[in-house]
Each structure stands twice: as structure tokens, then as C-alpha cells.
Design a protein around this motif. Structure first.
Motif, mmCIF file in Angstrom:
data_model
loop_
_atom_site.group_PDB
_atom_site.id
_atom_site.type_symbol
_atom_site.label_atom_id
_atom_site.label_comp_id
_atom_site.label_asym_id
_atom_site.label_seq_id
_atom_site.Cartn_x
_atom_site.Cartn_y
_atom_site.Cartn_z
ATOM 1 N N LYS A 195 0.851 -1.182 0.000
ATOM 2 C CA LYS A 195 0.000 0.000 0.000
ATOM 3 C C LYS A 195 0.891 1.238 0.000
ATOM 4 C CE LYS A 195 -2.046 3.589 2.170
ATOM 5 N NZ LYS A 195 -1.313 4.716 2.794
ATOM 6 N N PHE A 262 -7.243 1.816 6.287
ATOM 7 C CA PHE A 262 -7.407 1.138 4.995
ATOM 8 C C PHE A 262 -6.635 -0.183 4.992
ATOM 9 C CE2 PHE A 262 -5.635 0.150 0.849
ATOM 10 C CZ PHE A 262 -6.737 0.175 0.007
ATOM 11 N N ALA A 265 -8.177 -2.753 7.252
ATOM 12 C CA ALA A 265 -9.388 -3.338 6.666
ATOM 13 C C ALA A 265 -9.049 -4.375 5.604
ATOM 14 C CB ALA A 265 -10.264 -2.235 6.073
ATOM 15 N N VAL A 266 -8.001 -4.119 4.815
ATOM 16 C CA VAL A 266 -7.548 -5.109 3.833
ATOM 17 C C VAL A 266 -7.093 -6.383 4.541
ATOM 18 C CG1 VAL A 266 -5.748 -5.659 2.137
ATOM 19 C CG2 VAL A 266 -6.905 -3.445 2.044
ATOM 20 N N GLN A 269 -9.761 -8.635 6.075
ATOM 21 C CA GLN A 269 -10.438 -9.488 5.090
ATOM 22 C C GLN A 269 -9.539 -10.635 4.616
ATOM 23 O OE1 GLN A 269 -13.100 -6.864 2.316
ATOM 24 N NE2 GLN A 269 -11.392 -5.618 3.040
ATOM 25 N N ALA A 291 -12.278 -1.673 2.151
ATOM 26 C CA ALA A 291 -11.219 -0.923 2.820
ATOM 27 C C ALA A 291 -11.351 0.572 2.564
ATOM 28 C CB ALA A 291 -9.851 -1.430 2.355
#
Length: 317
Positions: A195, A262, A265-266, A269, A291
Motif C-alpha cells: 500500500k 485502509f 481493513a484489507v 479481510q 477498505a
């Protein structure tokens, strides 16, 4: 498989934000204390959503370290690998906003720099399938840097899924950007999920066109790449395919911690699938869309950890 354990390694520190606006730290009289540190924010985001998050790092054996320890406990983060150091104080950062909009920044680095490889039990290699390296301070000189690099190699050899966010902070690297880039590429070459912000993308690649810059990072080894582009959402590239996945409209008050939320959240999952190495592009689009919502919701409140949403708060978005 549900809720695989996810390990986040790096700094946990205190951010002191000046309560006065348009002022320097010299002029500031009062500050608000907040828990900070990019990997700690990611860890808290995973736990807040219901994932199994473990944090590995070092704080001082002092009241600030106790505050940070309690903060992670409150967010249901596993603190088995959080070490309290009696020889070094907790790392502190002081921030104020000056009249020209620039930040005034003072960084007192302490215990986070002294995480050694001996502090990290070998059993983590057998327990963790997903590991996140995302530290603003870990690539700075210190034991933590060497520990970070050693763990990266060992965990990669153990077939762990590696996530990396370079978290470039100009305040910490001004004049040494080339050294930051060199060190970041050691992690980019081994990461499964990368990221970056758009600013970091162009800094790392010296390219000014988004798709060309992303191609450079893929060539160095990054498997899946998410480039956050603010309110526009996220440009995502994986396995020869790419697209821009839109975010949701929000009334942004404070963007602090949005990128960390973000990433959290990735990873949350990814922890809910049997094998994150074998996701399809469609799977990834669903993951990134979710995300984006988490990152956007964080911007509606002040602070990083305090602003993290729960699954219930995201239900109707």
C-alpha cells in the motif's frame, strides 16, 4: 478458515498534538496526548473489525508505555509481543500547525528503536500466516531496523503473506530520501501486498505517471499494489489487471490514520480467507472497496485509533 492471526510489527508511540492553532511548538502551551504509530493503528483497525491482531514492538516501562499498553488492550489487540523496556523511555512526537500550514515537528525517539530479534519468540513463525510491516520509524537507524530486515527474510522463507506500507514521513527523512527509498525497496521486493499513497508512489519510482510508476514496483517484486488517491479512492493493480475503485463521500474532519485504517481493513479481510496468495482480481476489488469505506469513515472523526469504525458502523454504507 476464519480470522487467521495477523501480526503487525513496528512502533507504538505517543503523539502530542498542540491545542493551539497557527502556532509553533515553542509557542504552544497545551498538548493532547494520543496513541500513535502506523503499525499499531493498523493492528487496532483489524481488531476493531473483529479480527485477531497481534502487535510486536517496544515501549518504555513508564506511564506513557502503560497508557499505550492499555490502549491496545482496550481495542482487543493481543499484546503478548509488546515489550516494556526499563532502559529507554517511550517514543514521543510533538506536532503543531504553523501559520503557513506547515507542521512543526519534534521527535524524541526512545524504546521503539530498541526492538531486537531476541525480543521476538521463534514461535511466531509457526503461528502467523499474515504479517504487516508498516512503520514510519522502523527504517531509521537502530536495532528495530535490523530486526525488521531479519524478520522479513525469515517470515518470507516461512511462506508468510507479507504486507508493507512504507509510511514515508518527510519530517523524519528530510535530506535522506534516497536512503529511505533504498531501504523501502528491500521490503517491496518481498511483499505480497503493497500500500502506498500517490505521493509515495512517485517518490519511490521517480515516475510521474501512475501506471508507469506501478509497473516499476511490480517489476521489483510487489504482487498486489494499492495506491490510495484521497477522495477518488484507490488505484489497484494485480496479476496484470488494474482499476480505480471509488471511495464513498464523507465530510472529512481529520485524515490522520486513514491509510492505516485502509490497510487494517484489507488485512482483516485477508485473514478471513483460506489462502490470501490465491485471490482473484474480483476478490481483490471487493476487498479494496470495503477498505475504502473504512478509510473514509476514519476521516469523519478526530484521531486515529479513536476514529476506527466497527463492522456495525459500516453496515449501511
Amino acid at each position: 478458515m476464519m480470522n487467521q492471526p495477523i501480526l503487525c510489527i513496528g512502533e507504538l508511540l505517543i503523539d502530542f498534538f498542540s491545542n493551539e492553532v497557527n502556532t509553533t511548538i515553542v509557542e504552544s502551551q497545551t498538548f493532547t496526548k494520543k496513541a500513535g504509530g502506523a503499525p499499531a493503528n493498523v493492528c487496532a483497525a483489524i481488531a476493531k473489525l473483529g479480527g485477531e491482531a497481534f502487535f510486536c514492538g517496544k515501549v518504555g516501562n513508564d506511564p506513557f508505555g502503560e497508557f499505550l499498553y492499555n490502549t491496545l488492550l482496550h481495542e482487543n489487540v493481543h499484546t503478548d509481543l509488546l515489550i516494556k523496556d526499563s532502559s529507554h523511555p517511550t517514543t514521543l512526537a510533538f506536532v503543531s500547525l504553523q501559520k503557513d500550514g506547515q507542521r512543526d515537528f519534534v521527535f524524541n525517539r526512545g524504546a521503539d528503536a530498541f526492538l531486537s530479534i531476541e525480543d521476538v519468540p521463534n514461535q511466531i513463525f509457526h503461528k502467523m500466516n499474515i504479517v504487516h510491516f508498516g512503520s514510519a520509524t522502523a527504517l531509521l537507524p537502530g536495532q528495530l531496523k535490523e530486526t525488521y530486515k531479519k524478520l522479513l527474510v525469515d517470515l518470507k522463507e516461512n511462506n508468510c503473506y507479507i504486507s508493507f506500507d512504507p509510511n514515508f514521513r518527510l519530517d523524519l527523512w528530510k535530506g535522506q530520501e534516497s536512503e529511505f527509498i533504498r531501504l523501502a525497496y528491500e521490503f517491496i521486493s518481498k511483499c505480497n501486498f503493497l500500500k502506498v499513497s500517490d505521493e509515495e508512489l512517485y517518490l519511490l519510482t521517480n515516475e510521474q505517471e501512475l501506471t508507469k510508476a506501478v509497473t516499476v514496483l511490480h517489476q521489483f517484486g510487489a504482487k498486489s499494489i494499492a495506491v490510495t488517491i484521497g477522495k477518488e479512492g484507490t488505484y489497484f493493480s494485480y496479476n496484470g489487471k488494474s482499476t480505480t475503485i471509488p471511495s464513498i463521500p464523507v465530510q472529512a474532519i481529520d485524515t490522520t490514520g486513514a491509510g492505516d485504517a485502509f490497510v487494517g481493513a484489507v488485512l482483516y479481510q485477508l485473514g478471513k480467507v483460506n489462502n490470501p496468495h490465491n485471490l482473484s482480481f474480483d476478490d481483490w476489488q471487493t476487498i479494496i472497496a470495503f477498505a475504502n469505506k473504512v478509510g473514509a469513515k476514519v476521516c469523519e472523526k478526530v484521531g486515529a485509533i479513536e476514529a476506527l469504525p466497527t463492522l456495525d458502523e459500516l453496515e449501511n454504507l
